[in-house]
Write an enzyme that holds these catalytic residues in place. Structure first.
Site, PDB file in Angstrom:
ATOM      1  CD  GLU A  49      -2.533  -0.975   2.805  1.00  0.00           C
ATOM      2  OE1 GLU A  49      -2.451   0.110   3.430  1.00  0.00           O
ATOM      3  OE2 GLU A  49      -3.138  -1.954   3.235  1.00  0.00           O
ATOM      4  CG  ASP A  60      -2.730   8.326   8.679  1.00  0.00           C
ATOM      5  OD1 ASP A  60      -3.160   7.166   8.505  1.00  0.00           O
ATOM      6  OD2 ASP A  60      -2.577   9.144   7.755  1.00  0.00           O
TER       7      ASP A  60
END
Length: 265
Positions: A49, A60
């Site tokens: 990815e 995140d």
């Protein structure tokens, strides 16, 4: 282009889970990201990815935020992301882009899908795009021949899981916990239950991400999921390395450990 379908079929034939690694484009540099991802593939990652650096991350954690900040400071743009995809896809690994929706929307959905396919990308993961708002993107992706991946979470209802699974053509991303990305000492116990709740609704593999960082954890998750996703642990190795060469050696070593783990389920 290596497809996700090919990757998962091979992993199933080998009686193991697929290993999926994540790195943001532009970290530590554009060329450095390609080198690091290539090292991960050489050591056993089946899928990579490539994160599209974005200034307003939603899921995140601090490790990925630090890497993304460096990538943005380096001036990384979508053209660099596509160049990174092209370099990583050349290794033979199935290569995805993980991105929040706004950059695709600003770039143009049809244009992004087309350019990603032309770079050798096999699909996208869009964590903040909901099923209700994904129609145009799924149409653009289908026209370009790339896969779509969406997320389910431990809080997802059965109805929600079905709605998300119906939008996935590559795999279903099962977030193992509520919260942001980052390696943990243990994998959330909610992950197994989420996979078991998702399988009846999914015609594609179900992969687990968030919290995996060791070979033992990879082996645990591989016991019930089709794929194991690791991101922060790779980035932490690079952040802690004394130089780029040491970083490459560190991510190669971790990938080898994880690759062994998905084979010990």
């Amino acid at each position: 282009m290596t497809t996700l379908q090919t990757v998962f079929a091979k992993a199933k034939a080998d009686d193991r889970a697929a290993l999926i690694g994540y790195l943001p484009a532009g970290f530590p540099t554009v060329e450095g990201a390609v080198a690091a991802a290539s090292a991960m593939v050489e050591a056993g990652c089946d899928v990579i990815e490539i994160g599209l650096p974005y200034s307003d991350p939603l899921m995140d954690g601090p490790t990925i935020q630090a890497a993304v900040h460096r990538a943005l400071t380096n001036g990384t743009r979508i053209a660099d992301v596509l160049r990174t995809v092209e370099g990583v896809a050349a290794t033979g690994a199935a290569t995805l882009v993980m991105t929040y929706w706004n950059p695709i929307d600003r770039y143009g959905a049809e244009r992004f899908a087309r350019d990603l396919a032309n770079a050798g990308g096999t699909g996208t993961i869009t964590p903040d795009l909901t099923p209700e708002e994904s129609g145009a993107w799924r149409e653009a992706s289908a026209a370009a021949g790339i896969d779509t991946v969406f997320l389910v979470a431990p809080s997802s209802t059965e109805e929600r899981i079905k709605a998300v699974a119906d939008c996935c053509t590559g795999f279903v991303y099962a977030a193992s916990l509520m919260g942001v990305t980052g390696a943990r000492d243990t994998v959330s116990s909610a992950a197994r239950d989420l996979v078991e709740r998702t399988r009846p609704h999914a015609d594609v593999p179900v992969c687990v991400g968030l919290g995996v960082g060791t070979g033992a954890q990879a082996a645990e998750v591989a016991g019930y999921a089709d794929g194991v996703i690791v991101g922060s642990a790779f980035i932490r190795r690079m952040l802690d390395a004394s130089d780029e060469a040491a970083g490459l050696a560190a991510v190669r070593g971790l990938a080898a450990e994880l690759a062994d783990g998905v084979r010990r389920r």
